[in-house]
Enzyme design. Structure first.
Site, PDB file in Angstrom:
ATOM      1  N   HIS A 207      -5.792   6.949  -7.236  1.00  0.00           N
ATOM      2  CA  HIS A 207      -4.333   7.092  -7.245  1.00  0.00           C
ATOM      3  C   HIS A 207      -3.627   6.077  -8.134  1.00  0.00           C
ATOM      4  O   HIS A 207      -2.423   6.132  -8.295  1.00  0.00           O
ATOM      5  CB  HIS A 207      -3.779   6.994  -5.828  1.00  0.00           C
ATOM      6  CG  HIS A 207      -3.831   5.598  -5.264  1.00  0.00           C
ATOM      7  ND1 HIS A 207      -4.971   5.062  -4.729  1.00  0.00           N
ATOM      8  CD2 HIS A 207      -2.891   4.637  -5.180  1.00  0.00           C
ATOM      9  CE1 HIS A 207      -4.722   3.830  -4.328  1.00  0.00           C
ATOM     10  NE2 HIS A 207      -3.477   3.540  -4.587  1.00  0.00           N
TER      11      HIS A 207
HETATM   12  C1  UD1 Z   1       1.676   3.012  -3.199  1.00  0.00           C
HETATM   13  C2  UD1 Z   1       1.491   1.509  -3.445  1.00  0.00           C
HETATM   14  C3  UD1 Z   1       0.033   1.228  -3.761  1.00  0.00           C
HETATM   15  C4  UD1 Z   1      -0.874   1.769  -2.675  1.00  0.00           C
HETATM   16  C5  UD1 Z   1      -0.587   3.260  -2.508  1.00  0.00           C
HETATM   17  C6  UD1 Z   1      -1.447   3.868  -1.435  1.00  0.00           C
HETATM   18  C7  UD1 Z   1       3.337   0.250  -4.461  1.00  0.00           C
HETATM   19  C8  UD1 Z   1       3.768  -0.422  -5.708  1.00  0.00           C
HETATM   20  N1  UD1 Z   1       2.255   1.040  -4.571  1.00  0.00           N
HETATM   21  O1  UD1 Z   1       1.425   3.680  -4.425  1.00  0.00           O
HETATM   22  O2  UD1 Z   1      -0.149  -0.158  -3.852  1.00  0.00           O
HETATM   23  O3  UD1 Z   1      -2.224   1.583  -3.044  1.00  0.00           O
HETATM   24  O4  UD1 Z   1       0.793   3.419  -2.174  1.00  0.00           O
HETATM   25  O5  UD1 Z   1      -1.244   5.232  -1.363  1.00  0.00           O
HETATM   26  O6  UD1 Z   1       3.956   0.073  -3.439  1.00  0.00           O
HETATM   27  N2  UD1 Z   1       4.264  10.885  -2.534  1.00  0.00           N
HETATM   28  C9  UD1 Z   1       4.274  12.025  -1.785  1.00  0.00           C
HETATM   29  N3  UD1 Z   1       4.192  11.873  -0.417  1.00  0.00           N
HETATM   30  C10 UD1 Z   1       4.115  10.660   0.174  1.00  0.00           C
HETATM   31  C11 UD1 Z   1       4.099   9.506  -0.635  1.00  0.00           C
HETATM   32  C12 UD1 Z   1       4.169   9.649  -1.982  1.00  0.00           C
HETATM   33  O7  UD1 Z   1       4.353  13.142  -2.285  1.00  0.00           O
HETATM   34  O8  UD1 Z   1       4.049  10.598   1.417  1.00  0.00           O
HETATM   35  C13 UD1 Z   1       4.360  10.998  -3.997  1.00  0.00           C
HETATM   36  C14 UD1 Z   1       5.645  10.434  -4.495  1.00  0.00           C
HETATM   37  O9  UD1 Z   1       6.612  11.424  -4.604  1.00  0.00           O
HETATM   38  C15 UD1 Z   1       5.302   9.849  -5.826  1.00  0.00           C
HETATM   39  C16 UD1 Z   1       3.844   9.513  -5.692  1.00  0.00           C
HETATM   40  O10 UD1 Z   1       3.343  10.177  -4.563  1.00  0.00           O
HETATM   41  O11 UD1 Z   1       5.436  10.782  -6.857  1.00  0.00           O
HETATM   42  C17 UD1 Z   1       3.606   8.020  -5.628  1.00  0.00           C
HETATM   43  O12 UD1 Z   1       4.143   7.447  -4.424  1.00  0.00           O
HETATM   44  P1  UD1 Z   1       4.597   5.898  -4.383  1.00  0.00           P
HETATM   45  O13 UD1 Z   1       4.868   5.474  -2.999  1.00  0.00           O
HETATM   46  O14 UD1 Z   1       5.667   5.702  -5.375  1.00  0.00           O
HETATM   47  O15 UD1 Z   1       3.359   5.088  -4.931  1.00  0.00           O
HETATM   48  P2  UD1 Z   1       1.810   5.207  -4.642  1.00  0.00           P
HETATM   49  O16 UD1 Z   1       1.160   5.659  -5.885  1.00  0.00           O
HETATM   50  O17 UD1 Z   1       1.523   5.994  -3.391  1.00  0.00           O
END
Ligand code: UD1
Length: 371
Positions: A207
């Protein structure tokens, strides 16, 4: 009476807070504890399922901050958390790990004069292009109590000028959850349901933006996974970020031996980890879980903030290239096994040590400075 406010936001936070709440209750039943969920992760299988499986209490407040750029996400956490902090006025705010919610809540607390305890302090990848490294560095600078999982973390903090009196080596709290959940995970049937033989499949998670946001890197990694699947089936629970990016790749064909699943809950994932031939990942916590379990782990990253998983555990760094990944996968298939030596204080008792510290205020374990 001590008042403690715990913060969770994203998936890796849940197994770090789950053991702490009952450990504090056991130490002092009168201690008031509150749980705040920032809502950084919000899907059922990125958040809710962990509350159910890990027996986390319902959050007292849900900040619903959702996704966004780093600035948006961190700023929204701060704006939403400030009134909550003023409402509860705790003696301690406990933040865990290195996600944007960790830093946002630590910053608000510090500016309002509320003491911050950081669980998993001191880890460093020395790679400031990773957002988590910035979150770790800044959170540790403002925290009042730095609770470290390994000796290298203590040394990093001392080198950054953190006073030794603020640092306590307590061990790895994620291992508390793992130890507690192992018996339950043995009752799960996901491996049989997927038709997998013990030790004869590869488990993959990816991820990190540097692996999955760049289409040519993602193609390289997927090409390696497809080739590896000719030997053993690949189980790949796909993070939402990665799913979007795979869907955007033009002309990609996924081999039927590569099983793209929805993200899994804690118990199913632990079940699959325990019996995997190897795990290919770019996660932080999975490097630690595989080390504890003795399962070979290939981490698709140029560095790790968890070096004990390499020096003591089963972890090995591999480049984000087809050739680099396949070479490492082959070496595991050819019988390479790192000798396992579980890191010190990864013993399932970290939450109790943290609870005693928070309730007494005095350092419990002074760190051996020879690491
Ligand atoms: C975040 C953390 C990372 C951790 C990871 C675990 C930061 C900087 N990053 O990254 O350290 O390893 O979580 O998963 O805090 N999304 C969904 N559903 C959700 C959550 C996210 O669809 O429940 C999508 C969001 O719309 C976005 C993407 O996933 O497009 C990334 O989510 P985001 O929370 O921004 O960062 P992670 O990559 O999950």
């Amino acid at each position: 009476m001590t008042r403690i406010l715990h913060v969770v936001g994203a998936r890796p936070n849940f197994p770090k807070v789950a053991p702490l709440i009952p450990a504090i209750r056991q130490e002092d039943a009168a201690c008031d504890q509150f749980l705040i969920h920032t809502g950084q992760h919000y899907d059922y299988n990125m958040s809710r399922i962990f509350f159910e499986e890990l027996e986390l209490p319902e959050p007292d407040e849900h900040l619903n901050i959702g996704t966004g750029t780093h600035a948006e996400q961190t700023a929204r956490v701060m704006l939403a958390f400030e009134p909550v902090l003023l409402k509860y006025r705790p003696d301690w705010v406990v933040v865990v790990g290195d996600v944007n919610s960790t830093l946002g809540c630590a910053l608000v607390s510090s500016k309002l004069g509320v003491r911050v305890a950081h669980v998993e302090a001191g880890l460093r990848s020395f790679d400031r292009s990773m957002p988590e490294e910035i979150n770790r560095l800044l959170t540790d600078q403002i925290a009042d109590l730095l609770l470290t999982p390994s000796g290298d973390a203590d040394m990093n903090l001392l080198r950054e000028g953190i006073p030794a009196g603020k640092i306590s080596f307590v061990g790895n709290i994620m291992i508390d959850t793992l130890v507690k959940m192992l018996p339950k995970s043995e009752l799960r049937t996901i491996r049989q349901d997927l038709g997998l033989q013990e030790g004869e499949y590869i488990l993959v998670t990816l991820h990190r933006p540097f692996n999955v946001d760049d289409s040519s890197t993602l193609r390289e990694i997927l090409a390696a996974i497809q080739i590896a699947s000719q030997r053993y089936p690949v189980i790949f629970p796909v993070h939402p970020r990665t799913r979007k990016n795979i869907a955007a790749l033009v002309g990609i064909q996924i081999d039927p031996r590569v099983h793209l699943l929805e993200p899994l809950g804690y118990l199913d994932f632990l079940t699959l980890t325990r019996s995997a031939a190897l795990v290919l990942t770019d996660s932080g916590g999975i490097q630690e879980e595989t080390t504890y379990l003795g399962v070979p782990c290939l981490t698709v990253r140029p560095n790790t903030e968890r070096p004990v998983t390499i020096t003591h555990g089963t972890n090995r760094l591999v480049p984000s290239t087809k050739g680099g990944i396949l070479e490492a996968v082959d070496s595991v298939f050819n019988g390479f096994r790192a000798p396992i030596d579980r890191p010190e204080l990864w013993d399932g008792k970290t939450a109790g040590r943290i609870a005693r510290l928070l309730l007494s205020g005095a350092p419990l374990v002074s760190h051996p400075p020879d690491v």
